[in-house]
Motif scaffolding. Structure first.
Motif, PDB file in Angstrom:
ATOM      1  N   ALA A  43       0.865  -1.177   0.000  1.00  0.00           N
ATOM      2  CA  ALA A  43       0.000   0.000   0.000  1.00  0.00           C
ATOM      3  C   ALA A  43       0.902   1.228   0.000  1.00  0.00           C
ATOM      4  O   ALA A  43       1.678   1.443   0.940  1.00  0.00           O
ATOM      5  N   VAL A  44       0.799   2.030  -1.061  1.00  0.00           N
ATOM      6  CA  VAL A  44       1.697   3.173  -1.258  1.00  0.00           C
ATOM      7  C   VAL A  44       0.862   4.440  -1.201  1.00  0.00           C
ATOM      8  O   VAL A  44       0.025   4.690  -2.071  1.00  0.00           O
ATOM      9  N   PHE A  45       1.091   5.246  -0.175  1.00  0.00           N
ATOM     10  CA  PHE A  45       0.368   6.501   0.039  1.00  0.00           C
ATOM     11  C   PHE A  45       1.396   7.626   0.161  1.00  0.00           C
ATOM     12  O   PHE A  45       1.953   7.862   1.233  1.00  0.00           O
ATOM     13  N   PRO A  46       1.668   8.339  -0.940  1.00  0.00           N
ATOM     14  CA  PRO A  46       2.768   9.307  -0.927  1.00  0.00           C
ATOM     15  C   PRO A  46       2.462  10.629  -0.238  1.00  0.00           C
ATOM     16  O   PRO A  46       3.394  11.369   0.088  1.00  0.00           O
ATOM     17  N   HIS A  47       1.163  10.974  -0.033  1.00  0.00           N
ATOM     18  CA  HIS A  47       0.829  12.338   0.377  1.00  0.00           C
ATOM     19  C   HIS A  47      -0.098  12.370   1.588  1.00  0.00           C
ATOM     20  O   HIS A  47      -0.723  11.374   1.951  1.00  0.00           O
ATOM     21  N   GLY A  48      -0.161  13.578   2.152  1.00  0.00           N
ATOM     22  CA  GLY A  48      -1.187  13.924   3.112  1.00  0.00           C
ATOM     23  C   GLY A  48      -1.134  13.135   4.401  1.00  0.00           C
ATOM     24  O   GLY A  48      -0.162  12.426   4.683  1.00  0.00           O
ATOM     25  N   PRO A  49      -2.194  13.211   5.158  1.00  0.00           N
ATOM     26  CA  PRO A  49      -2.187  12.482   6.432  1.00  0.00           C
ATOM     27  C   PRO A  49      -2.126  10.975   6.236  1.00  0.00           C
ATOM     28  O   PRO A  49      -1.648  10.251   7.109  1.00  0.00           O
ATOM     29  N   GLU A  50      -2.588  10.482   5.078  1.00  0.00           N
ATOM     30  CA  GLU A  50      -2.560   9.042   4.824  1.00  0.00           C
ATOM     31  C   GLU A  50      -1.136   8.498   4.794  1.00  0.00           C
ATOM     32  O   GLU A  50      -0.910   7.329   5.131  1.00  0.00           O
ATOM     33  N   ARG A  51      -0.179   9.331   4.406  1.00  0.00           N
ATOM     34  CA  ARG A  51       1.221   8.882   4.321  1.00  0.00           C
ATOM     35  C   ARG A  51       1.710   8.348   5.669  1.00  0.00           C
ATOM     36  O   ARG A  51       2.491   7.392   5.722  1.00  0.00           O
ATOM     37  N   GLY A  52       1.257   8.962   6.746  1.00  0.00           N
ATOM     38  CA  GLY A  52       1.717   8.553   8.060  1.00  0.00           C
ATOM     39  C   GLY A  52       0.955   7.383   8.656  1.00  0.00           C
ATOM     40  O   GLY A  52       1.257   6.951   9.773  1.00  0.00           O
ATOM     41  N   VAL A  53      -0.030   6.841   7.914  1.00  0.00           N
ATOM     42  CA  VAL A  53      -0.890   5.797   8.467  1.00  0.00           C
ATOM     43  C   VAL A  53      -0.842   4.498   7.671  1.00  0.00           C
ATOM     44  O   VAL A  53      -0.749   3.410   8.241  1.00  0.00           O
ATOM     45  N   TYR A  54      -0.899   4.592   6.341  1.00  0.00           N
ATOM     46  CA  TYR A  54      -1.233   3.424   5.528  1.00  0.00           C
ATOM     47  C   TYR A  54      -0.096   2.843   4.704  1.00  0.00           C
ATOM     48  O   TYR A  54      -0.332   1.926   3.903  1.00  0.00           O
ATOM     49  N   ASN A  55       1.126   3.297   4.869  1.00  0.00           N
ATOM     50  CA  ASN A  55       2.222   2.723   4.096  1.00  0.00           C
ATOM     51  C   ASN A  55       2.684   1.403   4.728  1.00  0.00           C
ATOM     52  O   ASN A  55       3.637   1.352   5.503  1.00  0.00           O
ATOM     53  N   ASN A  56       1.949   0.361   4.374  1.00  0.00           N
ATOM     54  CA  ASN A  56       2.197  -0.982   4.895  1.00  0.00           C
ATOM     55  C   ASN A  56       2.208  -1.968   3.738  1.00  0.00           C
ATOM     56  O   ASN A  56       1.496  -1.786   2.747  1.00  0.00           O
ATOM     57  N   ALA A  57       3.003  -3.021   3.892  1.00  0.00           N
ATOM     58  CA  ALA A  57       3.086  -4.066   2.867  1.00  0.00           C
ATOM     59  C   ALA A  57       2.866  -5.423   3.514  1.00  0.00           C
ATOM     60  O   ALA A  57       3.452  -5.720   4.560  1.00  0.00           O
ATOM     61  N   VAL A  58       2.024  -6.246   2.906  1.00  0.00           N
ATOM     62  CA  VAL A  58       1.759  -7.603   3.401  1.00  0.00           C
ATOM     63  C   VAL A  58       2.555  -8.593   2.561  1.00  0.00           C
ATOM     64  O   VAL A  58       2.358  -8.687   1.338  1.00  0.00           O
ATOM     65  N   LEU A  59       3.453  -9.319   3.210  1.00  0.00           N
ATOM     66  CA  LEU A  59       4.298 -10.290   2.524  1.00  0.00           C
ATOM     67  C   LEU A  59       3.637 -11.665   2.528  1.00  0.00           C
ATOM     68  O   LEU A  59       3.090 -12.103   3.546  1.00  0.00           O
ATOM     69  N   VAL A  60       3.700 -12.333   1.397  1.00  0.00           N
ATOM     70  CA  VAL A  60       3.122 -13.667   1.254  1.00  0.00           C
ATOM     71  C   VAL A  60       3.988 -14.674   2.007  1.00  0.00           C
ATOM     72  O   VAL A  60       5.223 -14.614   1.966  1.00  0.00           O
ATOM     73  N   GLY A  61       3.343 -15.594   2.698  1.00  0.00           N
ATOM     74  CA  GLY A  61       4.073 -16.602   3.453  1.00  0.00           C
ATOM     75  C   GLY A  61       4.447 -17.810   2.606  1.00  0.00           C
ATOM     76  O   GLY A  61       3.863 -18.071   1.553  1.00  0.00           O
ATOM     77  N   GLY A  62       5.442 -18.547   3.071  1.00  0.00           N
ATOM     78  CA  GLY A  62       5.801 -19.816   2.456  1.00  0.00           C
ATOM     79  C   GLY A  62       6.559 -19.725   1.149  1.00  0.00           C
ATOM     80  O   GLY A  62       6.608 -20.704   0.389  1.00  0.00           O
ATOM     81  N   LEU A  63       7.191 -18.582   0.856  1.00  0.00           N
ATOM     82  CA  LEU A  63       7.927 -18.433  -0.391  1.00  0.00           C
ATOM     83  C   LEU A  63       9.300 -19.106  -0.297  1.00  0.00           C
ATOM     84  O   LEU A  63       9.894 -19.208   0.779  1.00  0.00           O
ATOM     85  N   LEU A  64       9.821 -19.523  -1.439  1.00  0.00           N
ATOM     86  CA  LEU A  64      11.189 -20.015  -1.508  1.00  0.00           C
ATOM     87  C   LEU A  64      12.159 -18.845  -1.446  1.00  0.00           C
ATOM     88  O   LEU A  64      11.779 -17.685  -1.656  1.00  0.00           O
ATOM     89  N   ARG A  65      13.431 -19.151  -1.201  1.00  0.00           N
ATOM     90  CA  ARG A  65      14.408 -18.079  -0.980  1.00  0.00           C
ATOM     91  C   ARG A  65      14.471 -17.078  -2.130  1.00  0.00           C
ATOM     92  O   ARG A  65      14.416 -15.866  -1.886  1.00  0.00           O
ATOM     93  N   PRO A  66      14.567 -17.507  -3.397  1.00  0.00           N
ATOM     94  CA  PRO A  66      14.606 -16.502  -4.484  1.00  0.00           C
ATOM     95  C   PRO A  66      13.321 -15.686  -4.563  1.00  0.00           C
ATOM     96  O   PRO A  66      13.357 -14.490  -4.878  1.00  0.00           O
ATOM     97  N   GLU A  67      12.187 -16.313  -4.259  1.00  0.00           N
ATOM     98  CA  GLU A  67      10.913 -15.592  -4.282  1.00  0.00           C
ATOM     99  C   GLU A  67      10.848 -14.572  -3.159  1.00  0.00           C
ATOM    100  O   GLU A  67      10.308 -13.469  -3.346  1.00  0.00           O
ATOM    101  N   ARG A  68      11.389 -14.920  -2.005  1.00  0.00           N
ATOM    102  CA  ARG A  68      11.412 -13.962  -0.887  1.00  0.00           C
ATOM    103  C   ARG A  68      12.255 -12.752  -1.247  1.00  0.00           C
ATOM    104  O   ARG A  68      11.862 -11.599  -0.991  1.00  0.00           O
ATOM    105  N   ALA A  69      13.418 -12.990  -1.834  1.00  0.00           N
ATOM    106  CA  ALA A  69      14.290 -11.882  -2.225  1.00  0.00           C
ATOM    107  C   ALA A  69      13.607 -10.991  -3.250  1.00  0.00           C
ATOM    108  O   ALA A  69      13.670  -9.751  -3.163  1.00  0.00           O
ATOM    109  N   ALA A  70      12.925 -11.596  -4.217  1.00  0.00           N
ATOM    110  CA  ALA A  70      12.237 -10.817  -5.244  1.00  0.00           C
ATOM    111  C   ALA A  70      11.105  -9.993  -4.643  1.00  0.00           C
ATOM    112  O   ALA A  70      10.876  -8.835  -5.028  1.00  0.00           O
TER     113      ALA A  70
END
Length: 255
Positions: A49-76
């Protein structure tokens, strides 16, 4: 990730976790539609979630990583996440990973990320809802009053479609003192931003507004409910029947 295969109401813990994650990301996409230049970028192995501006910038810049990936997939996935935020000029964001994903946690720490906060993923099958519908004195679902009660910036998501959200504002006497918001995605209802003003706490109002949202979600035909609980609120949600789906660890990059 490893989740217990308990089944209640036809839903395993893994089912509930997947539903809750999907609803969370859909809610972030709804927020993004009301914020300048914002977007949820669904990249291989990560949703950022990419929120570059305004009050949202300080709240919603979060990323959910998928579980169970192999090492090259995790790096990517980590590379894609970092590139998405760098392109938007964002240096402060949180990478969310389930506590069971030990390999992804190690990769984040190897890159210099540190654990900042934790929440607990929780889910509920609504046909198991046993708490009675609370008799609350509710105010009109006014967006500005909702923001005031949960104590966030008054212009947060000012341009969003507020009708997309189900807001409850509860009163004590003539004052609005507790509030929460729900967002529906498919058969699931996400419960977010439950808050009570400090002088009105310890009266059960947070529990009551959450219970009311659950009853209303069931009335709308939703099958499950999901949320991310702070450590302080875990017991509250457990009393309503929410099941523990494991901690979400929020890692932040070095400043």
């Amino acid at each position: 990730m490893v989740l217990r295969e308990r089944t209640h109401g036809g839903e395993t813990d893994a089912d509930l976790y997947a539903r809750g994650t999907a609803t969370l990301l859909a809610a972030w996409e709804e927020y993004a539609r009301g914020a300048r230049d914002a977007a949820v970028q669904r990249l291989p192995g990560v949703a950022a979630a990419v929120f570059p501006h305004g009050p949202e910038r300080g709240v919603y810049n979060n990323a959910v990583l998928v579980g169970g990936l192999l090492r090259p997939e995790r790096a990517a996935a980590l590379d894609a996440m970092e590139e998405a935020y760098a392109a938007a000029g964002i240096t402060r964001f949180a990478a969310w990973v389930h506590e069971d994903d030990v390999a992804m946690r190690a990769d984040l720490e190897h890159r210099g990320y540190t654990l900042d906060e934790t929440t607990r993923a929780m889910g509920l099958t609504l046909d198991e809802l046993r708490v009675p519908r609370p008799a609350l004195d509710v105010a009109a679902p006014d967006w500005a009053e909702y923001l005031r009660v949960i104590e966030v910036p008054v212009d947060l998501l000012a341009d969003a479609d507020h009708a997309a959200f189900h807001v409850v504002v509860a009163r004590l006497g003539t004052e609005s003192v507790a509030a929460a918001m729900a967002y529906d995605h498919r058969d699931d209802c996400g419960i977010y931003n439950v808050g009570t003003l400090s002088h009105a706490r310890r009266r059960g109002l947070g529990t009551a507004v959450t219970a009311l949202l659950l009853h209303e979600a069931r009335d709308r035909g939703r099958r499950t409910a999901s949320l991310q609980a702070t450590p302080m609120a875990e017991r509250l949600y457990a009393t309503l029947g929410f099941r523990d789906l494991g901690r979400i660890l929020e890692y932040v990059p070095e400043r």
